[in-house]
Scaffold this motif. Sequence first.
Motif, PDB file in Angstrom:
ATOM      1  N   LYS A 104       0.843  -1.189   0.000  1.00  0.00           N
ATOM      2  CA  LYS A 104       0.000   0.000   0.000  1.00  0.00           C
ATOM      3  C   LYS A 104       0.878   1.237   0.000  1.00  0.00           C
ATOM      4  O   LYS A 104       1.939   1.257   0.619  1.00  0.00           O
ATOM      5  CB  LYS A 104      -0.840   0.080   1.278  1.00  0.00           C
ATOM      6  CG  LYS A 104      -2.076  -0.713   1.320  1.00  0.00           C
ATOM      7  CD  LYS A 104      -2.908  -0.192   2.481  1.00  0.00           C
ATOM      8  CE  LYS A 104      -3.585  -1.309   3.210  1.00  0.00           C
ATOM      9  NZ  LYS A 104      -4.429  -0.821   4.285  1.00  0.00           N
ATOM     10  N   SER A 105       0.409   2.270  -0.664  1.00  0.00           N
ATOM     11  CA  SER A 105       0.989   3.609  -0.576  1.00  0.00           C
ATOM     12  C   SER A 105      -0.158   4.536  -0.229  1.00  0.00           C
ATOM     13  O   SER A 105      -1.189   4.545  -0.919  1.00  0.00           O
ATOM     14  CB  SER A 105       1.620   4.045  -1.901  1.00  0.00           C
ATOM     15  OG  SER A 105       2.738   3.241  -2.189  1.00  0.00           O
ATOM     16  N   VAL A 106       0.011   5.323   0.842  1.00  0.00           N
ATOM     17  CA  VAL A 106      -1.081   6.172   1.334  1.00  0.00           C
ATOM     18  C   VAL A 106      -0.573   7.594   1.564  1.00  0.00           C
ATOM     19  O   VAL A 106       0.460   7.796   2.200  1.00  0.00           O
ATOM     20  CB  VAL A 106      -1.660   5.619   2.662  1.00  0.00           C
ATOM     21  CG1 VAL A 106      -2.736   6.537   3.216  1.00  0.00           C
ATOM     22  CG2 VAL A 106      -2.186   4.209   2.465  1.00  0.00           C
ATOM     23  N   TRP A 107      -1.310   8.558   1.039  1.00  0.00           N
ATOM     24  CA  TRP A 107      -1.132   9.965   1.405  1.00  0.00           C
ATOM     25  C   TRP A 107      -2.460  10.384   2.008  1.00  0.00           C
ATOM     26  O   TRP A 107      -3.514  10.078   1.470  1.00  0.00           O
ATOM     27  CB  TRP A 107      -0.812  10.843   0.195  1.00  0.00           C
ATOM     28  CG  TRP A 107      -0.925  12.307   0.530  1.00  0.00           C
ATOM     29  CD1 TRP A 107       0.018  13.070   1.131  1.00  0.00           C
ATOM     30  CD2 TRP A 107      -2.062  13.145   0.350  1.00  0.00           C
ATOM     31  NE1 TRP A 107      -0.450  14.344   1.328  1.00  0.00           N
ATOM     32  CE2 TRP A 107      -1.735  14.417   0.860  1.00  0.00           C
ATOM     33  CE3 TRP A 107      -3.340  12.964  -0.180  1.00  0.00           C
ATOM     34  CZ2 TRP A 107      -2.625  15.485   0.846  1.00  0.00           C
ATOM     35  CZ3 TRP A 107      -4.223  14.024  -0.195  1.00  0.00           C
ATOM     36  CH2 TRP A 107      -3.864  15.272   0.305  1.00  0.00           C
ATOM     37  N   GLY A 108      -2.414  11.075   3.131  1.00  0.00           N
ATOM     38  CA  GLY A 108      -3.644  11.485   3.779  1.00  0.00           C
ATOM     39  C   GLY A 108      -3.685  12.977   4.044  1.00  0.00           C
ATOM     40  O   GLY A 108      -2.671  13.601   4.357  1.00  0.00           O
ATOM     41  N   LEU A 109      -4.866  13.550   3.921  1.00  0.00           N
ATOM     42  CA  LEU A 109      -5.116  14.941   4.271  1.00  0.00           C
ATOM     43  C   LEU A 109      -5.623  14.958   5.703  1.00  0.00           C
ATOM     44  O   LEU A 109      -6.584  14.252   6.030  1.00  0.00           O
ATOM     45  CB  LEU A 109      -6.160  15.542   3.324  1.00  0.00           C
ATOM     46  CG  LEU A 109      -6.488  17.012   3.504  1.00  0.00           C
ATOM     47  CD1 LEU A 109      -5.276  17.877   3.174  1.00  0.00           C
ATOM     48  CD2 LEU A 109      -7.659  17.403   2.610  1.00  0.00           C
ATOM     49  N   THR A 110      -4.976  15.723   6.561  1.00  0.00           N
ATOM     50  CA  THR A 110      -5.361  15.784   7.968  1.00  0.00           C
ATOM     51  C   THR A 110      -5.660  17.226   8.360  1.00  0.00           C
ATOM     52  O   THR A 110      -5.429  18.158   7.592  1.00  0.00           O
ATOM     53  CB  THR A 110      -4.236  15.250   8.884  1.00  0.00           C
ATOM     54  OG1 THR A 110      -3.126  16.149   8.814  1.00  0.00           O
ATOM     55  CG2 THR A 110      -3.798  13.851   8.472  1.00  0.00           C
ATOM     56  N   SER A 111      -6.131  17.401   9.580  1.00  0.00           N
ATOM     57  CA  SER A 111      -6.429  18.750  10.067  1.00  0.00           C
ATOM     58  C   SER A 111      -5.167  19.586  10.212  1.00  0.00           C
ATOM     59  O   SER A 111      -5.240  20.811  10.274  1.00  0.00           O
ATOM     60  CB  SER A 111      -7.174  18.679  11.400  1.00  0.00           C
ATOM     61  OG  SER A 111      -6.359  18.052  12.376  1.00  0.00           O
ATOM     62  N   THR A 112      -4.003  18.961  10.252  1.00  0.00           N
ATOM     63  CA  THR A 112      -2.749  19.713  10.362  1.00  0.00           C
ATOM     64  C   THR A 112      -2.058  19.897   9.005  1.00  0.00           C
ATOM     65  O   THR A 112      -1.030  20.553   8.934  1.00  0.00           O
ATOM     66  CB  THR A 112      -1.768  19.023  11.336  1.00  0.00           C
ATOM     67  OG1 THR A 112      -1.495  17.708  10.850  1.00  0.00           O
ATOM     68  CG2 THR A 112      -2.355  18.953  12.738  1.00  0.00           C
ATOM     69  N   SER A 113      -2.615  19.310   7.938  1.00  0.00           N
ATOM     70  CA  SER A 113      -2.054  19.503   6.604  1.00  0.00           C
ATOM     71  C   SER A 113      -2.224  20.962   6.206  1.00  0.00           C
ATOM     72  O   SER A 113      -3.264  21.568   6.480  1.00  0.00           O
ATOM     73  CB  SER A 113      -2.766  18.624   5.569  1.00  0.00           C
ATOM     74  OG  SER A 113      -2.602  17.264   5.854  1.00  0.00           O
ATOM     75  N   ALA A 114      -1.211  21.522   5.585  1.00  0.00           N
ATOM     76  CA  ALA A 114      -1.288  22.914   5.150  1.00  0.00           C
ATOM     77  C   ALA A 114      -0.491  23.099   3.872  1.00  0.00           C
ATOM     78  O   ALA A 114       0.620  22.588   3.757  1.00  0.00           O
ATOM     79  CB  ALA A 114      -0.740  23.835   6.231  1.00  0.00           C
TER      80      ALA A 114
END
Length: 189
Positions: A104-114
Amino acid sequence: MPGLSHATKLFSIVDCKITALTSDPAGGTATYAATSVDVPGIKSLAISGNMQSKTLRGDNTLLDTSSYIDGVTAAAEHALMSLDVLAVLLGGAVTDSGTTPSQKSVWGLTSTSAPAYFKIEGVTPPGGSSLIGGDVHVTLWKCQLSKFPELGFQGDDYRIPKFEVSAVPLASTGKWMDVTFNETAVAIP
């Protein structure tokens, strides 16, 4: 000694890379990440600018006009979605895990992503300019996303990822962009 022509045709785009801006001190030197990220399957890189124009009127006539650059923007379309591009554009990191057949390869958008600043550079193929064997590079030195990237899926057709950026001048040099004509084609580093 004759120089290079200052005019050329522009045909196609063969490569585009983005590189995270790591520092830009006023009066210093801008630094970028050691590795650039390829924008895979680049289809287009369109650059435009905004101008403000002010006029001075008096004695029932136009006395003067003054214009200035109010912003530079760019839009890119690319054929392949890239998790590494998303990480540069929106922040975060790509995590790889598992072993075959369950990788698996995962990139995630989080509340701290900017969104962070980065440079973007595109280049014509060697035959894409009037410079036989040469090319044309366009570099925006300090950009940030101005609109969330267009992602997702499309029924019965390919989905073309897109992103838009706003450029600002580097604090270190005041540079917005460069357009470079190379007599001999040069790859984007």
